[in-house]
Design a protein around this motif. Structure first.
Motif, mmCIF file in Angstrom:
data_model
loop_
_atom_site.group_PDB
_atom_site.id
_atom_site.type_symbol
_atom_site.label_atom_id
_atom_site.label_comp_id
_atom_site.label_asym_id
_atom_site.label_seq_id
_atom_site.Cartn_x
_atom_site.Cartn_y
_atom_site.Cartn_z
ATOM 1 N N VAL A 323 0.831 -1.203 0.000
ATOM 2 C CA VAL A 323 0.000 0.000 0.000
ATOM 3 C C VAL A 323 0.864 1.251 0.000
ATOM 4 C CG1 VAL A 323 -1.753 1.293 1.263
ATOM 5 C CG2 VAL A 323 -1.874 -1.201 1.163
ATOM 6 N N LEU A 324 1.877 1.271 0.866
ATOM 7 C CA LEU A 324 2.771 2.429 0.909
ATOM 8 C C LEU A 324 3.639 2.500 -0.344
ATOM 9 C CD1 LEU A 324 3.932 2.392 4.654
ATOM 10 C CD2 LEU A 324 2.082 3.690 3.607
ATOM 11 N N ARG A 325 4.032 1.339 -0.863
ATOM 12 C CA ARG A 325 4.825 1.324 -2.092
ATOM 13 C C ARG A 325 4.090 2.012 -3.238
ATOM 14 N NH1 ARG A 325 7.941 -4.506 -2.757
ATOM 15 N NH2 ARG A 325 9.279 -4.306 -0.900
ATOM 16 N N LEU A 326 2.806 1.714 -3.362
ATOM 17 C CA LEU A 326 2.022 2.327 -4.427
ATOM 18 C C LEU A 326 1.986 3.839 -4.286
ATOM 19 C CD1 LEU A 326 0.069 2.010 -6.842
ATOM 20 C CD2 LEU A 326 -1.789 1.836 -5.177
ATOM 21 N N ARG A 327 1.780 4.329 -3.083
ATOM 22 C CA ARG A 327 1.703 5.784 -2.865
ATOM 23 C C ARG A 327 3.051 6.448 -3.110
ATOM 24 N NH1 ARG A 327 -2.790 7.314 1.552
ATOM 25 N NH2 ARG A 327 -4.241 5.617 1.138
ATOM 26 N N ILE A 328 4.112 5.788 -2.704
ATOM 27 C CA ILE A 328 5.444 6.369 -2.904
ATOM 28 C C ILE A 328 5.786 6.446 -4.388
ATOM 29 C CG2 ILE A 328 7.901 5.944 -2.533
ATOM 30 C CD1 ILE A 328 7.124 4.732 0.205
ATOM 31 N N VAL A 329 5.560 5.364 -5.123
ATOM 32 C CA VAL A 329 5.866 5.348 -6.561
ATOM 33 C C VAL A 329 5.012 6.371 -7.300
ATOM 34 C CG1 VAL A 329 5.728 3.948 -8.659
ATOM 35 C CG2 VAL A 329 6.718 2.978 -6.579
ATOM 36 N N THR A 330 3.754 6.497 -6.924
ATOM 37 C CA THR A 330 2.885 7.502 -7.544
ATOM 38 C C THR A 330 3.417 8.906 -7.290
ATOM 39 O OG1 THR A 330 0.955 6.060 -7.249
ATOM 40 C CG2 THR A 330 0.528 8.391 -7.652
ATOM 41 N N MET A 331 3.892 9.165 -6.077
ATOM 42 C CA MET A 331 4.441 10.471 -5.740
ATOM 43 C C MET A 331 5.687 10.769 -6.570
ATOM 44 S SD MET A 331 5.938 11.805 -2.063
ATOM 45 C CE MET A 331 4.667 10.873 -1.208
ATOM 46 N N LEU A 332 6.562 9.793 -6.714
ATOM 47 C CA LEU A 332 7.774 9.993 -7.510
ATOM 48 C C LEU A 332 7.438 10.229 -8.977
ATOM 49 C CD1 LEU A 332 10.127 7.249 -5.982
ATOM 50 C CD2 LEU A 332 10.061 9.699 -5.470
ATOM 51 N N TYR A 333 6.470 9.473 -9.498
ATOM 52 C CA TYR A 333 6.064 9.653 -10.894
ATOM 53 C C TYR A 333 5.523 11.067 -11.126
ATOM 54 C CZ TYR A 333 3.222 9.270 -15.109
ATOM 55 O OH TYR A 333 2.660 9.487 -16.347
ATOM 56 N N ASP A 334 4.737 11.567 -10.184
ATOM 57 C CA ASP A 334 4.190 12.923 -10.321
ATOM 58 C C ASP A 334 5.302 13.961 -10.343
ATOM 59 O OD1 ASP A 334 1.620 11.936 -10.370
ATOM 60 O OD2 ASP A 334 1.232 12.293 -8.244
ATOM 61 N N MET A 335 6.296 13.807 -9.502
ATOM 62 C CA MET A 335 7.403 14.765 -9.459
ATOM 63 C C MET A 335 8.189 14.753 -10.770
ATOM 64 S SD MET A 335 8.694 14.097 -5.526
ATOM 65 C CE MET A 335 10.107 15.175 -5.675
ATOM 66 N N ILE A 336 8.461 13.556 -11.291
ATOM 67 C CA ILE A 336 9.207 13.457 -12.558
ATOM 68 C C ILE A 336 8.393 14.061 -13.700
ATOM 69 C CG2 ILE A 336 10.203 11.852 -14.226
ATOM 70 C CD1 ILE A 336 10.659 9.917 -11.872
ATOM 71 N N GLU A 393 0.399 -1.134 -13.149
ATOM 72 C CA GLU A 393 0.296 0.019 -14.057
ATOM 73 C C GLU A 393 1.135 1.186 -13.550
ATOM 74 O OE1 GLU A 393 -2.841 3.471 -15.409
ATOM 75 O OE2 GLU A 393 -3.533 1.822 -14.140
ATOM 76 N N LYS A 394 0.997 1.510 -12.244
ATOM 77 C CA LYS A 394 1.759 2.628 -11.676
ATOM 78 C C LYS A 394 3.259 2.364 -11.784
ATOM 79 C CE LYS A 394 -1.701 5.176 -10.218
ATOM 80 N NZ LYS A 394 -2.819 4.311 -10.669
ATOM 81 N N ALA A 395 3.670 1.112 -11.578
ATOM 82 C CA ALA A 395 5.094 0.773 -11.686
ATOM 83 C C ALA A 395 5.590 0.942 -13.118
ATOM 84 C CB ALA A 395 5.324 -0.664 -11.202
ATOM 85 N N LEU A 396 4.810 0.487 -14.113
ATOM 86 C CA LEU A 396 5.214 0.617 -15.510
ATOM 87 C C LEU A 396 5.342 2.080 -15.920
ATOM 88 C CD1 LEU A 396 2.995 -2.199 -17.082
ATOM 89 C CD2 LEU A 396 5.496 -2.194 -16.908
ATOM 90 N N ARG A 397 4.406 2.912 -15.487
ATOM 91 C CA ARG A 397 4.475 4.341 -15.835
ATOM 92 C C ARG A 397 5.702 4.989 -15.182
ATOM 93 N NH1 ARG A 397 0.082 5.969 -18.545
ATOM 94 N NH2 ARG A 397 -1.834 4.717 -18.374
ATOM 95 N N ALA A 398 5.972 4.626 -13.940
ATOM 96 C CA ALA A 398 7.148 5.187 -13.269
ATOM 97 C C ALA A 398 8.440 4.715 -13.926
ATOM 98 C CB ALA A 398 7.127 4.803 -11.788
ATOM 99 N N LEU A 399 8.500 3.433 -14.323
ATOM 100 C CA LEU A 399 9.694 2.924 -14.993
ATOM 101 C C LEU A 399 9.946 3.634 -16.316
ATOM 102 C CD1 LEU A 399 9.251 -0.903 -14.299
ATOM 103 C CD2 LEU A 399 11.032 0.589 -13.361
ATOM 104 N N LEU A 400 8.873 3.928 -17.064
ATOM 105 C CA LEU A 400 9.027 4.682 -18.313
ATOM 106 C C LEU A 400 9.533 6.095 -18.043
ATOM 107 C CD1 LEU A 400 5.881 3.556 -20.339
ATOM 108 C CD2 LEU A 400 8.268 3.341 -21.075
ATOM 109 N N ALA A 401 9.014 6.729 -16.993
ATOM 110 C CA ALA A 401 9.443 8.089 -16.676
ATOM 111 C C ALA A 401 10.894 8.120 -16.216
ATOM 112 C CB ALA A 401 8.527 8.677 -15.593
ATOM 113 N N MET A 402 11.340 7.048 -15.549
ATOM 114 C CA MET A 402 12.719 6.992 -15.041
ATOM 115 C C MET A 402 13.693 6.417 -16.061
ATOM 116 S SD MET A 402 11.652 5.504 -11.286
ATOM 117 C CE MET A 402 13.320 4.981 -10.901
#
Length: 461
Positions: A323-336, A393-402
């Motif tokens: 649960v926390l992992r999802l929120r953290i990854v979403t936060m990082l994706y938004d910043m990027i 989905e959130k992980a894939l979007r973050a991986l693309l952004a990073m």
């Protein structure tokens, strides 16, 4: 016969006299018939202008006859010959039976009370014209309840202060949001308030600060400091609710974001995250951190300089449920994404002073280097192990952004390559199953496209 023959012989009665006598006898017969009870329709003659034959005194003349009136119902019923109907009734001709039918509408029917029906049964179901007129007059008054008198209309709309005075006399009080928040803060700071009462006060404040003006006013009242003290409380429930209020006040509210950073809210939030806390507290604190950082490069810069990514990485590793992992990854994706969008906008738009300032502030946010240094290129792929499609989905979007900063590590990570291949086969099978059922452009198709895009980036050199 004698009179007719006499008229013909020209004896004592003339022909005109004979006709007059016959007319008198005919009128007498009509009067005798009308003296009996009749089932014919109701006739009312009303003289309101005081003129015309008969009455020279100007008074109303009424001929009232009690007639049998049909019993009103909501359903259509046959109307017998000679039956009268109340005014306002609906009458139609049934083309199938050839009979007239009658029904009353809802507005008229509500005035046909049970008491009135009992009265009609006792009196033989006869109604006078005055009764019918009074009923219709009552209907019209109820349909037009507002008087056309300007004085009465003006009395409907009254000043707020006048209403307050009237309600004060009734021991009622109208409070504005500002007055409510001031009262709640006083109660919160009172030494007589219990922990339970303070929790309820925080929930009321959370409801109020969703309005931008209320959140700013709360800060000007010293409410921000009260919330930060709640975050430092030893009562976990107060910590949770204080973080909830702070996150709601910060959402899409730059004024409150600036005041929060100036008040040291970011350091307090990171401290709470770094200390062992229950999951429910950390979720609310992460919500407040995300609200503070969103579209605010100055806060993001302070977040990185205070070791925010290190705190988040420790939370990520310790969270087994995800649960926390999802929120953290979403936060990082938004910043990027925010930083990337600002740089792209500068290529197409005519730059103004405000945009230049935002670009300058985002340039100070060294997010890419921090993500690489703190090991996020290998942390984010772990979210793909979740069984939840939303997490993946959130992980894939973050991986693309990073990808621009993490491609080398992606290519050397064999477990990531295996995960992508397995997920693509799984989602491609789901897409084909949906196509058989006639469904297109599904959610799983979007996931396949994200995986394909990431694989293309990893193969490109």
């Amino acid at each position: 016969m004698t009179m007719i023959s006499s008229c013909g012989r020209g004896t004592s009665f003339s022909c005109f006299s004979c006709l007059a006598l016959l007319l008198v006898l005919h009128c007498h017969q009509i009067n005798r018939i009308h003296g009996q009870k009749s089932d014919s329709a109701l006739t009312v003659v009303e003289n309101t202008d005081g003129g015309g034959g008969g009455g020279g005194d100007g008074e109303e003349e009424k001929e009232e006859v009690n007639l049998k009136v049909v019993q009103p119902t909501e359903q259509w019923q046959s109307l017998k010959p000679g039956q009268a109907v109340p005014a306002g009734s609906h009458v139609r001709l049934n083309l199938q039976t050839g009979q007239r039918e009658v029904r009353l509408g809802e507005e008229q029917l509500k005035y046909w009370t049970q008491e009135h029906q009992r009265d009609t049964k006792e009196t033989g179901s006869f109604f006078s014209p005055d009764e019918l007129k009074q009923a219709m007059k009552k209907i019209k008054e109820d349909l037009n309840p507002v008087s056309k008198d300007p004085d009465q209309q003006a009395s409907i709309y009254r000043p707020l202060e006048e209403l307050k005075r009237d309600m004060a006399q009734l021991d009622l009080l109208l409070e504005t949001d500002v007055q409510i928040m001031r009262r709640l803060l006083e109660q919160f700071n009172s030494s007589n308030s219990t922990a339970e009462q303070r929790m309820n006060i925080l929930l009321e404040l959370e409801y109020l600060v969703h309005q931008v003006d209320n959140a700013q006013t709360l800060c000007s009242m010293g409410g921000l400091q009260v919330i930060l003290e709640g975050l430092n409380s030893s009562d976990l429930r107060l910590q949770e609710n204080s973080a909830f209020v702070l996150g709601s006040a910060l959402s899409s509210n730059p004024v409150v974001q600036v005041k929060a950073v100036e008040s040291g809210a970011l350091q307090t939030l990171l401290t709470v995250l770094a200390i062992a806390q229950p999951l429910r507290v950390k979720k609310k604190v992460l919500f407040a951190v995300a609200s503070l950082l969103r579209n605010f490069p100055y806060a993001q810069h302070n977040f990185l300089s205070h070791g925010g990514l290190q705190v988040l990485s420790e939370l990520f590793r310790a969270d087994g449920g995800g649960v926390l992992r999802l929120r953290i990854v979403t936060m990082l994706y938004d910043m990027i994404s925010e930083k990337e969008l600002i740089s792209q906008a500068g290529l197409d738009l005519v730059l103004d002073a405000a945009h230049d300032e935002r670009v300058r502030q985002y340039s100070k946010v060294s997010l890419d280097g921090e993500l690489l240094e703190k090991g996020w290129c290998s942390l984010v792929p772990q979210l793909l192990e979740s069984t939840e499609h939303d997490y993946r989905e959130k992980a894939l979007r973050a991986l693309l952004a990073m990808a621009p900063m993490c491609l080398d590590q992606y290519r050397s990570d064999s477990s990531l390559m295996d995960s992508l291949l397995s997920l693509r086969d799984q989602y491609q099978h789901m897409v084909q199953s949906e196509m058989i059922l006639g469904e297109e452009n599904s959610y799983f198709t979007e996931l396949v496209e994200l995986i394909d895009a990431l694989q293309v980036k990893m193969k490109t050199k």
